[in-house]
Design an enzyme around this catalytic site. Structure first.
Site, PDB file in Angstrom:
ATOM      1  N   SER A 200      21.316  74.021  60.582  1.00  9.39           N
ATOM      2  CA  SER A 200      20.634  72.924  60.107  1.00  9.39           C
ATOM      3  C   SER A 200      20.151  72.285  61.229  1.00  9.39           C
ATOM      4  O   SER A 200      20.546  72.028  62.497  1.00  9.39           O
ATOM      5  CB  SER A 200      21.481  71.819  59.297  1.00  9.39           C
ATOM      6  OG  SER A 200      20.666  70.938  58.734  1.00  9.39           O
ATOM      7  N   CYS A 326      28.830  63.639  54.329  1.00  8.59           N
ATOM      8  CA  CYS A 326      28.777  64.023  52.855  1.00  8.59           C
ATOM      9  C   CYS A 326      29.854  63.431  51.938  1.00  8.59           C
ATOM     10  O   CYS A 326      29.687  63.419  50.657  1.00  8.59           O
ATOM     11  CB  CYS A 326      28.664  65.627  52.974  1.00  8.59           C
ATOM     12  SG  CYS A 326      27.420  66.364  53.684  1.00  8.59           S
TER      13      CYS A 326
END
Length: 399
Positions: A200, A326
């Protein structure tokens, strides 16, 4: 405005100004759709090809094996679900670990609801998976092994090369979530026998909303997102050209200074660990003491709540976390800390501080001073800590 000491680089990183500069023309000057046939779109196609080339070279891969996505979570989902779908006739067993990112764990749960079996391997007290135990878990119907390269919470670097060799020996596909590791440690997909790899952009000073999945040539994985012929008919949707350009530039910059950054971050990391462990009583370092990412520290402090510690650090201008970004809204303790054997009450008192190349020694020392004061203050309000101190004093007096 007070100074901000940003020590949450495992959650996201600052986009490098050179990356932003590289992206800007693709918003206003070269804004064509790369799937279009006219010449105006050519600069977009060429820019994407250049980024693909940079990323492939970083991994020792071929450009045709790099597929752009919107980030690590999509890449993880794609790797697991597409493999399950494509190889279901061969078997329905998948092996992963208990400390994976939720992008893997939740996808595993989804696949279980679709009739697949998933083995979640335990780890040791440092968060390390045993290659021997992994090999024992292999069955005739095992089709995929997915083990993260380095843990996002405690920084432990897994024995990926050994796991890759085991997977290859048994003819099983091997995927690794390398979101935290890519461009922070050297990775060669052939040397490590990796068949799929997720990464990412925003973890390496690139933009958010862009990442990639490396898929070894020859794997029969189908599309994950349907609706177009983009990414060689494997990932539909108009490509995020500015993001892809930014990702390529971020990889280029990160590779050029990877060794230098790792050396600096390791020195600061070890200084931070040394001070915390020497100056804060009843503190524990989570993760492997040496086989860990150069910028990662994770501590557990007894008799405090991590959330209170984070709020008080924030009041001092310090950004940290208690685990994965998250799951920051969850009241449950980290699944990673529970997996390495911490009881709930200690896992709740965790603090993750992750550094960057911009972190200074002064930042570290100020942070440690604040942590010491805050932990002492929080413990002074804890009846559990008072009882613990009294019991220790009684034991010492008897001795």
């Amino acid at each position: 405005m007070k100074k901000v000491i940003y020590l949450d680089n495992a959650a996201t990183t600052k986009t490098d100004p050179k990356v932003v500069e590289a992206m800007l023309p693709y918003f206003t000057e070269h804004y064509g759709n790369p799937s279009s046939v006219y010449e105006f779109s050519t600069p977009c196609k060429e820019a994407m090809a250049h980024s693909r080339e940079i990323i492939a070279k970083a991994l020792g891969a071929d450009e045709s094996e790099i597929y752009f996505t919107n980030g690590g979570t999509e890449s993880d989902n794609w790797a697991l679900t597409a493999t399950a779908e494509a190889y279901a006739s061969k078997g329905k067993h998948i092996i992963t670990t208990k400390i994976e990112h939720h992008a893997i764990l939740h996808t595993g749960e989804y696949l279980e609801s679709r009739g697949f079996e998933v083995t979640y391997l335990p780890v040791d007290e440092y968060g390390m998976v045993s290659p021997e135990e992994l090999e024992k878990a292999i069955r005739p119907d095992t089709i995929l092994i997915s083990v993260m390269f380095a843990n996002n919470e405690i920084g432990t670097i897994e024995p990926i090369k050994e796991i890759g060799e085991i997977a290859k020996k048994h003819g099983i596909l091997f995927h690794t979530d390398a979101v935290q590791a890519f461009c922070h440690v050297p990775i060669n997909v052939d040397e490590y026998h990796i068949d799929m790899l997720s990464a990412s952009g925003h973890k390496l000073n690139g933009p958010k909303g862009v990442g990639f999945l490396y898929i070894r040539k020859g794997l029969k994985l189908r599309s994950f997102i349907h609706g177009g012929a983009q990414e060689r008919k494997r990932r539909a949707g108009t490509e995020n050209v500015p993001g892809i350009v930014g990702l390529g530039k971020a990889v280029e910059l990160a590779l050029a200074k990877m060794d230098e950054c790792a050396k600096k971050e390791t020195e600061l990391r070890d200084h931070l660990i040394s001070r915390i462990m020497a100056e804060v009583p009843y503190a524990r370092l989570n993760g492997h003491p040496t086989k860990r990412l150069s910028n990662n520290t994770n501590f557990a402090f007894q008799f405090i709540e991590g959330e209170s510690l984070l709020i008080m650090l924030d009041m001092n201008g310090i950004c940290g976390s208690s685990g994965s970004a998250c799951t920051s809204g969850s009241l449950d303790p980290s699944h990673v800390l529970l997996a390495i054997g911490l009881p709930h009450e200690i896992a709740h008192g965790s603090l993750r501080l992750t550094l960057s190349e911009e972190t200074t020694l002064e930042d570290i020392d100020f942070t440690v001073d604040c942590v010491k004061q805050i932990v002492e203050r929080l413990r002074s309000m804890s009846p559990l800590y008072e009882d613990f101190v009294r019991s220790r004093e009684k034991k010492d007096s008897k001795a």
